[in-house]
Motif scaffolding. Structure first.
Motif, PDB file in Angstrom:
ATOM      1  N   LEU A  17     -99.596   2.119  -1.704  1.00  0.00           N
ATOM      2  CA  LEU A  17     -98.219   1.870  -1.249  1.00  0.00           C
ATOM      3  C   LEU A  17     -97.290   1.681  -2.441  1.00  0.00           C
ATOM      4  CD1 LEU A  17     -96.174   1.193   1.003  1.00  0.00           C
ATOM      5  CD2 LEU A  17     -96.964  -1.183   0.856  1.00  0.00           C
ATOM      6  N   LEU A  18     -97.737   0.923  -3.426  1.00  0.00           N
ATOM      7  CA  LEU A  18     -96.922   0.733  -4.626  1.00  0.00           C
ATOM      8  C   LEU A  18     -96.734   2.054  -5.371  1.00  0.00           C
ATOM      9  CD1 LEU A  18     -98.453  -2.598  -5.984  1.00  0.00           C
ATOM     10  CD2 LEU A  18     -96.310  -2.307  -4.744  1.00  0.00           C
TER      11      LEU A  18
ATOM     12  N   ASP B  46     -88.292   6.495   2.640  1.00  0.00           N
ATOM     13  CA  ASP B  46     -89.263   5.414   2.748  1.00  0.00           C
ATOM     14  C   ASP B  46     -88.742   4.251   1.934  1.00  0.00           C
ATOM     15  OD1 ASP B  46     -89.602   6.283   0.176  1.00  0.00           O
ATOM     16  OD2 ASP B  46     -91.789   6.403   0.238  1.00  0.00           O
ATOM     17  N   TRP B  47     -89.546   3.201   1.774  1.00  0.00           N
ATOM     18  CA  TRP B  47     -89.047   2.029   1.053  1.00  0.00           C
ATOM     19  C   TRP B  47     -88.720   2.360  -0.403  1.00  0.00           C
ATOM     20  CZ3 TRP B  47     -93.530  -1.355   3.297  1.00  0.00           C
ATOM     21  CH2 TRP B  47     -93.176  -1.782   4.577  1.00  0.00           C
ATOM     22  N   GLY B  48     -89.494   3.201  -1.033  1.00  0.00           N
ATOM     23  CA  GLY B  48     -89.234   3.555  -2.429  1.00  0.00           C
ATOM     24  C   GLY B  48     -87.907   4.272  -2.599  1.00  0.00           C
ATOM     25  N   ARG B  49     -87.612   5.224  -1.700  1.00  0.00           N
ATOM     26  CA  ARG B  49     -86.338   5.935  -1.796  1.00  0.00           C
ATOM     27  C   ARG B  49     -85.164   5.008  -1.499  1.00  0.00           C
ATOM     28  NH1 ARG B  49     -84.578  10.751  -2.722  1.00  0.00           N
ATOM     29  NH2 ARG B  49     -82.549  11.386  -1.896  1.00  0.00           N
ATOM     30  N   MET B  50     -85.330   4.098  -0.519  1.00  0.00           N
ATOM     31  CA  MET B  50     -84.260   3.134  -0.218  1.00  0.00           C
ATOM     32  C   MET B  50     -84.018   2.209  -1.405  1.00  0.00           C
ATOM     33  SD  MET B  50     -84.791   2.040   3.757  1.00  0.00           S
ATOM     34  CE  MET B  50     -83.320   1.017   3.646  1.00  0.00           C
TER      35      MET B  50
ATOM     36  N   SER C 264     -92.839   2.801   9.000  1.00  0.00           N
ATOM     37  CA  SER C 264     -93.796   3.797   9.492  1.00  0.00           C
ATOM     38  C   SER C 264     -94.159   4.844   8.434  1.00  0.00           C
ATOM     39  CB  SER C 264     -93.250   4.477  10.755  1.00  0.00           C
ATOM     40  OG  SER C 264     -94.161   5.418  11.254  1.00  0.00           O
ATOM     41  N   PRO C 265     -93.193   5.543   7.830  1.00  0.00           N
ATOM     42  CA  PRO C 265     -93.593   6.531   6.813  1.00  0.00           C
ATOM     43  C   PRO C 265     -94.187   5.893   5.563  1.00  0.00           C
ATOM     44  CG  PRO C 265     -91.197   6.348   6.901  1.00  0.00           C
ATOM     45  CD  PRO C 265     -91.730   5.599   8.076  1.00  0.00           C
ATOM     46  N   SER C 266     -93.716   4.705   5.199  1.00  0.00           N
ATOM     47  CA  SER C 266     -94.241   4.061   3.987  1.00  0.00           C
ATOM     48  C   SER C 266     -95.726   3.759   4.130  1.00  0.00           C
ATOM     49  CB  SER C 266     -93.464   2.781   3.686  1.00  0.00           C
ATOM     50  OG  SER C 266     -92.099   3.052   3.449  1.00  0.00           O
ATOM     51  N   LEU C 267     -96.120   3.133   5.246  1.00  0.00           N
ATOM     52  CA  LEU C 267     -97.528   2.805   5.448  1.00  0.00           C
ATOM     53  C   LEU C 267     -98.363   4.058   5.711  1.00  0.00           C
ATOM     54  CD1 LEU C 267     -97.391  -0.447   7.629  1.00  0.00           C
ATOM     55  CD2 LEU C 267     -97.437  -0.210   5.142  1.00  0.00           C
ATOM     56  N   ALA C 268     -97.802   5.000   6.474  1.00  0.00           N
ATOM     57  CA  ALA C 268     -98.555   6.207   6.816  1.00  0.00           C
ATOM     58  C   ALA C 268     -98.866   7.041   5.577  1.00  0.00           C
ATOM     59  CB  ALA C 268     -97.781   7.028   7.837  1.00  0.00           C
ATOM     60  N   LEU C 269     -97.893   7.197   4.692  1.00  0.00           N
ATOM     61  CA  LEU C 269     -98.122   7.997   3.481  1.00  0.00           C
ATOM     62  C   LEU C 269     -99.127   7.320   2.549  1.00  0.00           C
ATOM     63  CD1 LEU C 269     -94.463   9.155   2.719  1.00  0.00           C
ATOM     64  CD2 LEU C 269     -96.342  10.529   3.627  1.00  0.00           C
ATOM     65  N   ALA C 270     -99.063   5.977   2.462  1.00  0.00           N
ATOM     66  CA  ALA C 270    -100.029   5.257   1.626  1.00  0.00           C
ATOM     67  C   ALA C 270    -101.444   5.418   2.184  1.00  0.00           C
ATOM     68  CB  ALA C 270     -99.649   3.779   1.542  1.00  0.00           C
ATOM     69  N   ALA C 271    -101.585   5.261   3.508  1.00  0.00           N
ATOM     70  CA  ALA C 271    -102.909   5.403   4.115  1.00  0.00           C
ATOM     71  C   ALA C 271    -103.430   6.830   3.979  1.00  0.00           C
ATOM     72  CB  ALA C 271    -102.845   4.999   5.589  1.00  0.00           C
ATOM     73  N   LEU C 272    -102.525   7.809   4.133  1.00  0.00           N
ATOM     74  CA  LEU C 272    -102.944   9.204   4.023  1.00  0.00           C
ATOM     75  C   LEU C 272    -103.413   9.532   2.611  1.00  0.00           C
ATOM     76  CD1 LEU C 272    -103.228  11.859   5.513  1.00  0.00           C
ATOM     77  CD2 LEU C 272    -100.860  12.402   4.913  1.00  0.00           C
TER      78      LEU C 272
ATOM     79  N   GLY D 281     -87.450  -3.800  -1.620  1.00  0.00           N
ATOM     80  CA  GLY D 281     -88.322  -4.373  -2.642  1.00  0.00           C
ATOM     81  C   GLY D 281     -89.208  -5.469  -2.070  1.00  0.00           C
ATOM     82  N   ILE D 282     -88.614  -6.353  -1.258  1.00  0.00           N
ATOM     83  CA  ILE D 282     -89.394  -7.427  -0.631  1.00  0.00           C
ATOM     84  C   ILE D 282     -90.425  -6.844   0.335  1.00  0.00           C
ATOM     85  CG2 ILE D 282     -89.226  -9.377   0.950  1.00  0.00           C
ATOM     86  CD1 ILE D 282     -86.510 -10.022  -0.336  1.00  0.00           C
ATOM     87  N   ALA D 283     -90.031  -5.804   1.085  1.00  0.00           N
ATOM     88  CA  ALA D 283     -90.967  -5.181   2.031  1.00  0.00           C
ATOM     89  C   ALA D 283     -92.175  -4.591   1.297  1.00  0.00           C
ATOM     90  CB  ALA D 283     -90.247  -4.100   2.831  1.00  0.00           C
ATOM     91  N   ILE D 284     -91.935  -3.928   0.168  1.00  0.00           N
ATOM     92  CA  ILE D 284     -93.049  -3.351  -0.609  1.00  0.00           C
ATOM     93  C   ILE D 284     -93.985  -4.447  -1.099  1.00  0.00           C
ATOM     94  CG2 ILE D 284     -93.632  -2.110  -2.729  1.00  0.00           C
ATOM     95  CD1 ILE D 284     -90.966  -0.585  -2.374  1.00  0.00           C
TER      96      ILE D 284
END
Length: 619
Positions: free
Chosen positions: A211-212, A230-234, A79-87, A253-256
């Motif tokens: 997102l990247l 988010d995925w980057g911090r994980m 949720s935060p990963s996609l939301a921050l990229a879209a924002l 990494g796979i999710a990104i």
């Protein structure tokens, strides 16, 4: 979503790439919505007895330094990963789209300044600029979103500028400028809606790139900060334990990668479907009545010359006058300057052109001066300009009735309701059946004849004293051509408006116009009554008349043609421009340009060796 967009989406989803990426993207969106509700508690539950454990049946991706389940955290981080990229893409679009669209509505100097700014900003690598801005703005998710948005804005601005440039030269944008629509309104209603589809496709692609970038900033410690993740911090947290618990790092990494591929793949499939989609694309008229006219001309043109950089002069010393109720035709080969002359009358020539004239007056107002509010109001209400292709004269993204009503709103100051009703009345006046329904349709839903009638109706929204029709029947079949010609004649008669009809078809003018102006190489070479065409004095006019086949011509003989080609503007010398194609040319024709002189009452010709007229008179 209209039928074209639905078909485009279906075509994209039929491809293996589009279908796979579409399914992936739907799964990610569902995860973003549902994961906090389903796994939110598990992702936050701490277990100090199982800190930094590897994969197990209870925790397939292991646990973090607080004993929280990494798999649950990975799912919730969607949720935060996609939301921050879209924002961040929203921020980039808010900055980049207006910036890129400005050159389409600004003047030459303003457009160059904005283009220079865009060129300067595009020179910086977007990711490096995002990292720099994130450091300057301070660590944290809001700063990272702003940094990525600002860094991505130049690319979106360049894309918008390219798309808007393809729309800015359209006839409906020129028509909006003619009626005096403010630049901001032109931008919002006529330019941006018609570049929205490719923009949205490219913004879909950009979400994957954002997102990247956001994951990269979080990985570097510049993005999302603890206790949020988010995925980057994980990925950053799991990288240090990749040899002990590889799933903790490989999972995010796979999710990104999968989410980025889903956005990019679907965007490419949609773009490909758009690129492959096809574009949306009798009895003679009664003879014109005798013109009585009045003393004061509607339009006076004297010495009109149009010059472009480099000394190119496609229009040279044009002189003519139009009076009330008079219908005059301009005829000539392509490149003779017919349409450019009409554009100069409406002050719609390109900004690079220099227009000069001894006199250029519409209803007594001098059009040689820069257009002020009064001049724009005069042009918007007293001059009706009907462009060559009705398909490009109407904005494809606006209802037909809304486009007509805009004239009454801008210049008449009418509220939306009365302006709409007036638009419906004008559609009824130009003989469009069921005008209420047609007013609520888009231009592509009308036939070619209906679109041309709608353009004529748009011209009647004001109180036109001068009607300019540029090739009004070129894209129509013969039956519809006759209907449009009758309609033009009726409007000209009923409103007693002067009309100027531009065409290649000299035979058509024989049934429509009272007077014909024959143009060649940017100049008027003959001005004569329509009934006198068969006795024209200029060799070029005679050649045009002879090239029109009729039922009496010998079918065994080849059609009459004019040898050679018209000269280009830079090829016109000091003599008569028609001399190289004329069998009557003499030495003087090649050295001296003949002036436009009176041959008889209502008949002028520019020729040193004109043909005899019926009464045998010569200049």
């Amino acid at each position: 979503m209209d039928g074209n967009r639905r078909r485009g989406l279906r075509a994209a989803l039929r491809t293996p790439t589009g279908l796979t990426c579409g399914v992936l993207l739907v799964l990610f969106v569902l995860l973003a919505i549902l994961s906090p509700l389903i796994w939110g508690d598990a992702a936050e539950q701490r277990d100090i007895e199982h800190l930094l454990e590897g994969g197990s049946a209870a925790h397939p991706f292991g646990t973090d330094n607080l004993g929280r389940d990494n798999l649950a955290r990975l799912l919730v981080a969607t949720s935060p990963s996609l939301a921050l990229a879209a924002l961040s893409i929203v921020v980039a679009a808010v900055i980049g789209v207006p910036l890129g669209a400005l050159p389409a509505v600004l003047g030459r100097r303003g457009a160059r300044a904005v283009t220079a700014v865009i060129d300067f900003l595009v020179a910086f690598p977007a990711l490096l600029l995002a990292i720099f801005l994130a450091v300057v703005l301070g660590v944290g998710a809001p700063s990272a979103v702003l940094a990525i948005g600002v860094a991505g804005a130049p690319g979106i601005a360049r894309l918008t500028q390219t798309l808007a440039a393809s729309v800015a030269d359209s006839d409906y944008v020129a028509a909006a400028a003619l009626v005096g629509v403010p630049r901001g309104r032109v931008l919002l209603r006529h330019v941006l809606p018609n570049v929205a589809e490719p923009l949205i496709l490219n913004l879909t692609l950009a979400i994957g790139q954002a997102l990247l970038a956001m994951s990269g900033l979080s990985f570097l410690g510049l993005g999302v900060q603890a206790p949020s993740y988010d995925w980057g911090r994980m990925l950053s947290e799991g990288l240090g334990r990749i040899y002990v618990s590889p799933a903790a790092a490989l999972g995010p990494g796979i999710a990104i990668v999968l989410a980025g591929l889903a956005f990019n793949g679907l965007g490419e499939a949609l773009a490909e479907s758009v690129r492959g989609r096809p574009a949306r694309v009798s009895q003679p008229a009664p003879p014109p009545p005798e013109h009585t006219g009045d003393a004061d001309p509607v339009l006076t043109v004297s010495g009109l010359t149009i010059t472009f950089p480099g000394g190119l002069t496609p229009v040279r010393g044009v002189d003519f006058t139009l009076r009330r109720g008079e219908l005059v035709g301009i005829v000539g080969e392509s490149g003779s300057g017919k349409s450019l002359t009409a554009l100069a009358l409406a002050q719609l020539v390109p900004e690079s052109a220099v227009v000069t004239a001894d006199s250029l007056r519409l209803l007594g107002r001098d059009l040689r001066q820069p257009a002020d509010a009064d001049t724009r109001r005069l042009l918007g209400t007293s001059l009706a300009m009907m462009f060559q292709d009705p398909g490009t004269s109407l904005n494809p993204s606006l209802l037909v009735g809304r486009q007509l009503a805009e004239v009454a709103e801008v210049h008449g100051g009418q509220p939306r309701g009365p302006a709409w009703q007036l638009a419906v009345d004008r559609l009824r006046a130009v003989r469009i059946a069921n005008p209420q329904r047609r007013a609520r349709q888009y231009p592509h839903e009308l036939s070619g004849g209906m679109r041309q009638r709608a353009v004529i109706g748009m011209g009647l929204m004001g109180d036109p004293k001068l009607i300019i029709a540029d090739e009004p029947t070129s894209a129509l079949d013969v039956t519809v051509q006759q209907q449009i010609l009758r309609l033009l004649r009726q409007v000209n008669t009923d409103r007693e408006a002067a009309a100027l009809v531009i065409t290649h078809d000299i035979a058509m003018l024989g049934q429509l116009a009272e007077r014909v102006l024959v143009m060649y190489a940017g100049s008027i070479v003959e001005d004569l009554p329509t009934w006198a065409l068969d006795a024209a004095a200029h060799p070029y006019t005679r050649a045009l008349v002879a090239s029109v086949p009729d039922l009496a011509c010998d079918r065994d003989e080849p059609l009459a043609t004019i040898p050679g080609r018209p000269p280009l503007p830079h090829e016109i010398g000091a003599g008569c421009p028609f001399a190289a194609r004329c069998d009557r040319a003499g030495d003087r024709c090649r050295t001296d340009r003949p002036p436009l002189r009176v041959l008889a009452t209502g008949h002028r010709v520019a020729c040193w060796h004109p043909h005899h007229t019926e009464n045998g008179s010569r200049p």
